[in-house]
Design a protein around this motif. Structure first.
Motif, short mmCIF file in Angstrom:
data_model
loop_
_atom_site.label_atom_id
_atom_site.label_comp_id
_atom_site.label_asym_id
_atom_site.label_seq_id
_atom_site.Cartn_x
_atom_site.Cartn_y
_atom_site.Cartn_z
N GLU A 1 11.72 77.68 39.19
CA GLU A 1 11.23 77.61 37.93
C GLU A 1 13.09 78.77 37.71
OE1 GLU A 1 6.61 77.63 37.21
OE2 GLU A 1 7.33 79.31 38.04
N MET B 1 15.56 77.36 34.95
CA MET B 1 15.93 78.14 33.76
C MET B 1 17.19 78.89 33.21
SD MET B 1 12.73 81.42 33.95
CE MET B 1 13.27 82.39 32.34
N VAL C 1 10.77 76.72 28.03
CA VAL C 1 10.40 76.65 30.01
C VAL C 1 9.33 77.41 29.97
CG1 VAL C 1 10.77 77.61 31.80
CG2 VAL C 1 12.56 76.65 30.25
N ASP D 1 7.40 72.60 31.55
CA ASP D 1 6.85 73.25 32.97
C ASP D 1 7.36 73.39 33.97
OD1 ASP D 1 4.93 74.90 34.75
OD2 ASP D 1 3.37 74.64 33.91
N PRO D 2 8.67 73.00 34.81
CA PRO D 2 9.59 72.99 35.49
C PRO D 2 8.60 73.63 37.03
CG PRO D 2 10.59 75.17 34.66
CD PRO D 2 9.06 74.60 33.89
#
Length: 197
Positions: free
Chosen positions: A74, A78, A88, A173-174
């Motif tokens: 994540e 970002m 994100v 939503d990584p």
């Protein structure tokens, strides 16, 4: 648009009021994302259902990481795509109000690729709501002249940054590899998610 306008807008946010500001997508409505009353005010102005979460805006990724929890993937995502037209979704810390996300654990993070927006977030010294400056169900605002009288009367300051492109941010939503809404840079984002799966 003068420095005085920016100072006034930041002060309004700290007082719990709402302001309108430009981003690299559309105009946003900003209030203190740690203040439940200020967030409620944004929902009321927009006529937005409380179960539709608001995102939080930050001047940079490091500032965001003070209010959210991001794993390695994540954070890498970002740092690759922010600042940029991307929202994100990550886990929030309790310093961001429950009201922002209707009690959910995850929140959308915005670091706009727009100097004026980031200057505002920096000057406000708090996370700022990142939601479009329109009544729910109506079109996004790409120039202050399009603001409804209702919204103009309800906010403390309108920061005029000229015309914005109007493309919505991609919501991703990584950590879960999910694109919730395709918008700007969607192909590039999906390629990154595939490569980092």
């Amino acid at each position: 648009m003068s420095d005085d306008d920016l100072t006034e807008a930041a002060a309004a946010i700290r007082r719990g009021e709402a302001v309108v500001y430009p981003t690299e997508t559309v105009y946003g409505m900003g209030a203190d994302a740690t203040n439940p009353d200020a967030i409620e005010h944004v929902f009321e102005i927009k006529g937005r259902s409380r179960d539709k979460p608001l995102s939080a805006g930050f001047p940079d990724v490091d500032a965001a990481l003070e209010y959210v929890v991001a794993d390695e993937t994540e954070e890498a995502f970002m740092r690759r795509f922010l600042p940029g037209p991307v929202t994100v979704v990550v886990e929030r810390r309790d310093t961001l109000s429950d009201v922002l996300v209707d009690g959910r654990r995850r929140v959308g993070v915005r670091v706009p690729d727009h100097e004026l927006a980031r200057d505002l977030f920096r000057a406000a010294e708090t996370p700022v709501t990142a939601t479009s400056a329109n009544r729910s169900g109506t079109g996004s605002i790409t120039h202050p002249s399009q603001l409804s009288d209702e919204i103009r009367d309800a906010v403390a300051v309108v920061l005029d940054g000229g015309t914005t492109p109007g493309t919505e941010s991609t919501v991703v939503d990584p950590g879960r590899g999910v694109v919730h809404r395709r918008g700007a840079m969607a192909d590039e984002i999906e390629a990154w998610l595939e490569a980092n799966d």
